[in-house]
Scaffold this motif. Sequence first.
Motif, PDB file in Angstrom:
ATOM      1  N   PRO A  48      13.748  -8.254 -18.818  1.00  0.00           N
ATOM      2  CA  PRO A  48      13.241  -8.060 -17.450  1.00  0.00           C
ATOM      3  C   PRO A  48      13.909  -6.870 -16.753  1.00  0.00           C
ATOM      4  O   PRO A  48      15.074  -6.562 -16.996  1.00  0.00           O
ATOM      5  N   ILE A  49      13.131  -6.200 -15.899  1.00  0.00           N
ATOM      6  CA  ILE A  49      13.632  -5.045 -15.158  1.00  0.00           C
ATOM      7  C   ILE A  49      13.624  -5.346 -13.660  1.00  0.00           C
ATOM      8  O   ILE A  49      12.880  -6.209 -13.199  1.00  0.00           O
ATOM      9  N   PRO A  50      14.454  -4.633 -12.894  1.00  0.00           N
ATOM     10  CA  PRO A  50      14.465  -4.839 -11.444  1.00  0.00           C
ATOM     11  C   PRO A  50      13.145  -4.417 -10.804  1.00  0.00           C
ATOM     12  O   PRO A  50      12.502  -3.460 -11.243  1.00  0.00           O
ATOM     13  N   PHE A  51      12.774  -5.127  -9.766  1.00  0.00           N
ATOM     14  CA  PHE A  51      11.596  -4.811  -8.968  1.00  0.00           C
ATOM     15  C   PHE A  51      12.040  -4.628  -7.522  1.00  0.00           C
ATOM     16  O   PHE A  51      12.709  -5.493  -6.967  1.00  0.00           O
ATOM     17  N   TYR A  52      11.701  -3.497  -6.936  1.00  0.00           N
ATOM     18  CA  TYR A  52      12.023  -3.212  -5.539  1.00  0.00           C
ATOM     19  C   TYR A  52      10.707  -3.068  -4.802  1.00  0.00           C
ATOM     20  O   TYR A  52       9.918  -2.188  -5.114  1.00  0.00           O
ATOM     21  N   GLY A  53      10.445  -3.934  -3.842  1.00  0.00           N
ATOM     22  CA  GLY A  53       9.164  -3.899  -3.164  1.00  0.00           C
ATOM     23  C   GLY A  53       9.272  -3.849  -1.661  1.00  0.00           C
ATOM     24  O   GLY A  53      10.153  -4.456  -1.068  1.00  0.00           O
ATOM     25  N   GLU A  54       8.385  -3.080  -1.064  1.00  0.00           N
ATOM     26  CA  GLU A  54       8.161  -3.098   0.375  1.00  0.00           C
ATOM     27  C   GLU A  54       6.725  -3.572   0.517  1.00  0.00           C
ATOM     28  O   GLU A  54       5.784  -2.814   0.338  1.00  0.00           O
ATOM     29  N   LEU A  55       6.588  -4.844   0.777  1.00  0.00           N
ATOM     30  CA  LEU A  55       5.272  -5.468   0.705  1.00  0.00           C
ATOM     31  C   LEU A  55       4.704  -5.743   2.088  1.00  0.00           C
ATOM     32  O   LEU A  55       5.419  -6.157   2.991  1.00  0.00           O
ATOM     33  N   GLY A  56       3.424  -5.513   2.212  1.00  0.00           N
ATOM     34  CA  GLY A  56       2.735  -5.773   3.460  1.00  0.00           C
ATOM     35  C   GLY A  56       2.824  -4.629   4.454  1.00  0.00           C
ATOM     36  O   GLY A  56       2.369  -4.748   5.579  1.00  0.00           O
ATOM     37  N   SER A  57       3.390  -3.498   4.071  1.00  0.00           N
ATOM     38  CA  SER A  57       3.502  -2.357   4.981  1.00  0.00           C
ATOM     39  C   SER A  57       2.139  -1.750   5.250  1.00  0.00           C
ATOM     40  O   SER A  57       1.294  -1.689   4.376  1.00  0.00           O
ATOM     41  N   ILE A  58       1.987  -1.278   6.468  1.00  0.00           N
ATOM     42  CA  ILE A  58       0.747  -0.581   6.787  1.00  0.00           C
ATOM     43  C   ILE A  58       0.965   0.916   6.928  1.00  0.00           C
ATOM     44  O   ILE A  58       0.027   1.672   6.944  1.00  0.00           O
ATOM     45  N   ASN A  59       2.220   1.357   7.039  1.00  0.00           N
ATOM     46  CA  ASN A  59       2.483   2.778   7.205  1.00  0.00           C
ATOM     47  C   ASN A  59       3.830   3.148   6.599  1.00  0.00           C
ATOM     48  O   ASN A  59       4.771   3.476   7.313  1.00  0.00           O
TER      49      ASN A  59
END
Length: 92
Positions: free
Chosen positions: A41-52
Amino acid sequence: MYGRQAGADVVRHPAIRAVGFTGSLQGGRTLHDLAAARPDPIPFYGELGSINPVVVTPAALYADGPVGLERDGGHDGSRAHQSRRGAHLFGS
């Protein structure tokens, strides 16, 4: 890159060692699950739900001068936060 299949192909590729994603909760969850399901498994970096979302390169951030710039963290000074614009930079 654009599209679900393109994102899934990248996350599954053995040369990829981490994944960053800005977008929908559904798309992020799918990519997170694919990253976690890899044999290693690898790291996941998320900015989720952003509109801008905003991406600022180190050169652009520093060329703009010190107005509103707060530095913190790293011994090499690589972490910065530009609060007036809501932009974030983490890296050198």
